[in-house]
Design an enzyme around this catalytic site. Structure first.
Site: not given
Length: 410
Positions: A77-80
């Site tokens: 999961l990317d940071p956003m």
């Protein structure tokens, strides 16, 4: 919190990842809490014993002498993004592949009216477009195009490899991808509108930072758009004298194969993040050109244009699906532009928010809080998968033997 001596706990569990934290940082934070814990003391003791045996039989086999709880994740999961992040501990790391291949459920919020270099509101604005014609009814009708088995082009800001290098690495370095990013088959099993938000009724805003003209031209080259009509609008305060946004222009892509620049706005945000620069299809093609929006001039006393609408969607998709690509493609289908504002993974495989997922903030509350839940989930995993670790070990051994044989043949 004392644990029975010699009881090794390992397997797979899930944690609710917060925003602004990378998947790699989650692993580091878990190790920070797991390494000194009583729960994983038996696992660490067993690992040290294995290391000592290796050192006696295979000299200098390991370069890293640190002994830490072995942790991996099953789907970045990317940071956003927030939500379900699958974690494997010890031998559980060998079982993470199945979670990369399973279905996932997401809730995504999409804002209309602009496209950014990263396909989300953290990027720079590349184009703006009319959005007043976009309604809930039109969105629901357009979603039919995206259900079932469809083709989707991965974004430039993704972890997909091209010629041994991840796409986001090309983007960060400002280099053109050496080959065209091809569409791939994906499947959308469920896709529905959860909430429609009219302009002015929500908190989401189009980013203020605009990409420079040079960046826009270079992005078009990266996307191999050829000759395309791409209308855009100026920011307020930079209007034409007649009170209308900048006129439609034609840009012809250079046929040179030299380096080009992809916006690197998120170089500090992306680690190996899940999510082509204007992601699946890039800037608007002539037959899907977004309508221009009239921006009132300073002398115009007409009321300001209503802020753009947003929509929250819920979707269940197969492996390899990019929600940002859906966001971009949906905006294009509706004759506008769009970017993603929020993304929550609510389910992955057997793990679902609110059911069997560890809350990230509980890590700071101490082992007495997170320990019992982690132990429970790992014990359940071990019970369901009893006897499978030996199969995984044999499979790993067979793969190593094949690699050795292949190397000797070469």
């Amino acid at each position: 919190m004392s644990k029975p001596k010699g009881k090794v706990i390992e397997g797979v569990f899930a944690i609710n990842k917060p925003t602004s934290v990378s998947s790699a940082q989650v692993i580091r934070n878990l190790q920070h809490h797991f390494n000194p814990s009583a729960l994983f003391a038996p696992w660490l003791a067993a690992e040290r014993s294995n290391r000592e045996f290796e050192e006696r039989t295979h000299r200098n086999r390991r370069k890293d002498k640190r002994v830490q709880v072995k942790i991996g994740h099953g789907g970045t999961l990317d940071p956003m993004a927030t939500g379900v992040l699958i974690m494997g501990v010890g031998k559980g790391t060998k079982r993470l592949q199945r979670f990369l291949e399973c279905t996932k459920t997401y809730e995504a919020t999409i804002l209309f009216g602009a496209a950014t270099d990263t396909y989300d509101i953290l990027g720079k604005v590349l184009r703006r477009a009319e959005y007043r014609h976009v309604t809930r009814e039109k969105v629901e009708k357009a979603l039919g195009k995206f259900r079932g088995k469809v083709m989707q082009r991965p974004p430039v800001y993704s972890a997909l490899r091209v010629q041994g290098k991840r796409l986001y690495e090309y983007a960060r370095e400002g280099k053109e991808v050496p080959k065209e990013i091809e569409e791939r088959p994906v499947e959308v099993k469920e896709l529905e509108v959860v909430e429609w938000m009219k302009g002015g009724s929500h908190k989401y805003q189009i980013p203020k930072e605009e990409a420079e003209n040079e960046e826009k031209d270079l992005v078009e080259k990266v996307l191999h758009l050829g000759e395309a009509v791409t209308p855009s609008i100026n920011a307020v305060g930079d209007q034409s004298t007649n009170g209308v946004a900048s006129t439609v222009t034609k840009r012809k892509r250079s046929l040179d194969d030299g380096d080009s620049v992809v916006p690197n706005k998120k170089s500090e945000l992306w680690h190996d993040g899940e999510s082509q620069c204007l992601m699946s299809g890039g800037l608007q093609s002539p037959d899907h050109s977004p309508k221009q929006i009239d921006v009132p001039s300073q002398k115009d006393s007409s009321p300001p244009v209503e802020s753009p609408p947003a929509v929250k969607l819920r979707m269940t998709v197969t492996s390899g699906f990019y929600v940002r690509s859906l966001s971009h493609d949906l905006g294009k289908t509706l004759g506008s532009l769009a970017c993603m504002c929020e993304l929550v993974r609510t389910r992955q495989g057997d793990f679902e928010l609110g059911e069997n997922v560890i809350e990230y903030q509980n890590l700071e509350k101490g082992e007495d809080v997170w320990g019992p839940k982690v132990e429970e989930l790992l014990a359940e995993w071990q019970s369901r998968n009893k006897g499978m670790d030996g199969v995984a070990d044999r499979s790993d051994g067979e793969r190593r033997r094949r690699r050795r044989n292949s190397s000797s043949d070469a």
